[in-house]
Design an enzyme around this catalytic site. Structure first.
Site, PDB file in Angstrom:
ATOM      1  N   ASP A  39       0.850  -1.200   0.000  1.00 44.11           N
ATOM      2  CA  ASP A  39       0.000   0.000   0.000  1.00 44.11           C
ATOM      3  C   ASP A  39       0.882   1.244   0.000  1.00 44.11           C
ATOM      4  OD1 ASP A  39      -2.108   1.793   0.260  1.00 44.11           O
ATOM      5  OD2 ASP A  39      -3.156   0.578   1.742  1.00 44.11           O
ATOM      6  N   HIS A  77       1.942   3.286  -3.121  1.00 44.82           N
ATOM      7  CA  HIS A  77       1.145   4.392  -3.676  1.00 44.82           C
ATOM      8  C   HIS A  77       1.822   5.737  -3.405  1.00 44.82           C
ATOM      9  CE1 HIS A  77      -2.377   2.209  -5.065  1.00 44.82           C
ATOM     10  NE2 HIS A  77      -2.500   1.601  -3.904  1.00 44.82           N
ATOM     11  N   HIS A 106      -7.609  -3.444   8.275  1.00 43.96           N
ATOM     12  CA  HIS A 106      -6.720  -2.576   7.485  1.00 43.96           C
ATOM     13  C   HIS A 106      -7.328  -1.179   7.522  1.00 43.96           C
ATOM     14  CE1 HIS A 106      -4.025  -1.619   4.010  1.00 43.96           C
ATOM     15  NE2 HIS A 106      -5.025  -0.832   3.652  1.00 43.96           N
ATOM     16  N   HIS A 129      -7.149   3.104   7.136  1.00 42.64           N
ATOM     17  CA  HIS A 129      -6.516   4.312   6.590  1.00 42.64           C
ATOM     18  C   HIS A 129      -6.833   5.504   7.480  1.00 42.64           C
ATOM     19  CE1 HIS A 129      -4.711   3.279   2.631  1.00 42.64           C
ATOM     20  NE2 HIS A 129      -5.379   2.163   2.864  1.00 42.64           N
ATOM     21  N   TYR A 143     -12.666   6.441  -2.815  1.00 44.46           N
ATOM     22  CA  TYR A 143     -11.328   5.876  -2.948  1.00 44.46           C
ATOM     23  C   TYR A 143     -10.367   6.911  -3.541  1.00 44.46           C
ATOM     24  CZ  TYR A 143      -7.544   2.694  -3.734  1.00 44.46           C
ATOM     25  OH  TYR A 143      -6.308   2.105  -3.689  1.00 44.46           O
TER      26      TYR A 143
END
Lengths: 355, 355
Positions: free
Chosen positions: A29, A32, A211, A213, A303
């Site tokens: 991840d 990115h 998970h 964010h 997203y």
């Protein structure tokens, strides 16, 4: 590692006696944040540091998983298989994982990753599309891999529906199912309700992961809340590297797990040094930020792939980036529907299209 | 402002129907991030933006409160009174607050701040020293000011003791008492236990506030947890400006409060623009970071004033900064005991001092 002696001693630690595993996704991840430009040397330095610091699972792949390197998702600096091979060369204790999104990665990609030495594959689908994970989960089991079902954008469905999708993945052979807050749109209470629903449906023996964010500034707290609700493995990335405002930072999460009384195999101080001395150096100027863009993604529940296009459309049609994102959130768009950005921008601008 | 339509609709919002006030301390705690160099023009731009965006209370003072401008705490670019006057000139709806630490600020300072137009004074003491706030709280009430008792480093005592100290401040005339996590050392469960204890002791009619720092990445979640536990006012600062890893970011907090169903007077999108277009511009390169230093402060439970001196001592004596901080945490040091840093460093270095 045991918590240092700090603070008041009359407060119950919510994770006292609980074993919590830590998975680090800096090299997946986190890719990115660096436009998928990690090189084998970076992977060796970071994976080696993570392994020495006692992290349990280390994920290495293009940010969009095996096969992600493409015009659409951005080309990697080096092939996934070369990066996985580099990690395999330095990891002594941790499990090595790869991400795979059906539609992007293929069974052939998975076989090559298996041959390069992965232990775990995380098969990721939108939270309502668990059924497209079956072929890859079956294939992974045949290869003898440990399997994770990764339910992205979990904020977009309620707890019961999420539990149903988790059940599909479990039945297809997932050893662990993950609640994935891809848009960083959840707050702790929403995480707890989802984890509890999955747990109630699949039973206490089913392994569940989280998970998180950080788009609403709650990544670490969401992982802690998930652990308290029964999750046994939590994701992070060093310095929070990752899409949007990034992930829960693994080094912060490790400190918070210690302070919550959890038992982990992580050496928190060593992990902090890996974050600061290795990752921050490699990724100078590229650490994720909780700024207007990433905050709006979390607020709207969108997203991160929508952000850049929305910014361009806002400038082109003279409308507000925030209003476009919020309207996209109301329309519940998902990855692949980026063309709706233009529709919304035109509508907000009040432009009449010719018949 | 009402929450945008996002996410699942089958999850109960924990703050549904609750009125939550927002206090912004960009121009006080945030001054730590810019070494107290805010100028009147900055104050006008930021306070004006905060007021227009519907924030309820705006705090303006040197980072260490009235009278903080000094050799010890760092000199301000402009006098507190001039900054307060500048804020007064642009604020239409919000209340204007100043911080005062007995021992740093005097009753004379308070009178001048009152004459310059503050509505609220927040009298701050270490969490075990509420009794030194009495004179200033009494003085403030005589001036007709609204009063807040601000219990710093609240992680260092348990809930019951904290409630006792809160009671002292209440009895001295504090209209609101604050749980203050100065070291960013608390996690949501610790905040909840403290707020509940204060609430149980002082009754549901007593106003309670929460001031959260982000050293363990949990500032926003701590403020939300406090609100759910009964707090009616939460602090933040734009972009999290402030000591250590900074405060809960007000604009993120506003978004999270919306998503929690709270009723606030804040226009979240406008506030995000103030953070990004005004504060980030004024404070370019100075936004707080959750890096090794600030994380270790939270992990060890140490106030941020210890960091720079610890870094120097670590270099001088060839010992680990982290180990010094953790040992200071075990010894439960508080502001003013910075000389213990050298003792600890020498001890860790194994140096024998001559008799």
């Amino acid at each position: 590692m045991a918590s240092p002696v700090v603070g008041a001693d009359d407060v119950a630690a919510p994770l006292a006696g609980r074993d919590i595993l830590v998975c680090d996704t800096t090299l997946r991840d986190g890719a990115h944040s660096v436009a998928h430009q990690f090189r084998a040397a970076d992977v060796r330095a970071i994976a080696g540091g993570l392994d020495a610091a006692g992290v349990n699972v280390i994920e290495v792949t293009h940010g969009d998983g095996l096969g992600g390197s493409s015009f659409n998702y951005g080309f990697s600096a080096e092939d996934d298989i070369d990066l996985i091979t580099a990690a395999r060369g330095v990891i002594k204790n941790a499990k090595l994982a790869a991400l795979l999104l059906p539609g992007i990665g293929t069974l052939d990609d998975l076989k090559r990753a298996h041959d390069a030495g992965i232990d775990v594959v995380r098969v990721a689908t939108h939270c309502t599309e668990a059924d497209i994970s079956l072929e890859h989960l079956h294939g992974a089991k045949k290869l003898g891999l440990e399997t994770v079902g990764f339910l992205m954008m979990s904020h977009m469905v309620g707890p019961n529906r999420l539990a149903t999708e988790a059940e599909i993945m479990r039945d297809a052979g997932a050893d662990t199912v993950y609640v994935v807050d891809s848009a960083g749109a959840m707050l702790p209470h929403q995480v707890v309700e989802r984890v509890e629903a999955v747990r109630a449906r699949l039973g206490d023996d089913m392994l569940i992961g989280m998970h998180a964010h950080n788009n609403l500034g709650s990544g670490v707290a969401n992982a802690l809340a998930a652990a308290a609700a029964g999750v046994s493995i939590v994701d992070g990335s060093l310095h929070g590297l990752g899409a949007g405002a990034g992930n829960a930072a693994t080094e912060v999460l490790a400190a918070a797990l210690d302070r919550s009384g959890a038992r982990t195999s992580v050496h928190t101080l060593e992990l902090i040094d890996v974050a600061e001395d290795i990752v921050a150096e490699i990724c100078k100027g590229k650490l994720p930020k909780l700024d207007r863009g990433s905050l709006l993604l979390g607020y709207a529940g969108i997203y991160s792939s929508f952000l850049l296009h929305t910014r361009r459309a806002a400038a082109r049609y003279g409308v507000s980036e925030a209003e476009i994102l919020l309207e996209l959130g109301r329309r519940r768009v998902v990855g692949g529907q980026e063309d709706m950005i233009i529709d919304v921008a035109i509508e907000l601008a009040g432009i009449q299209l010719p018949d």
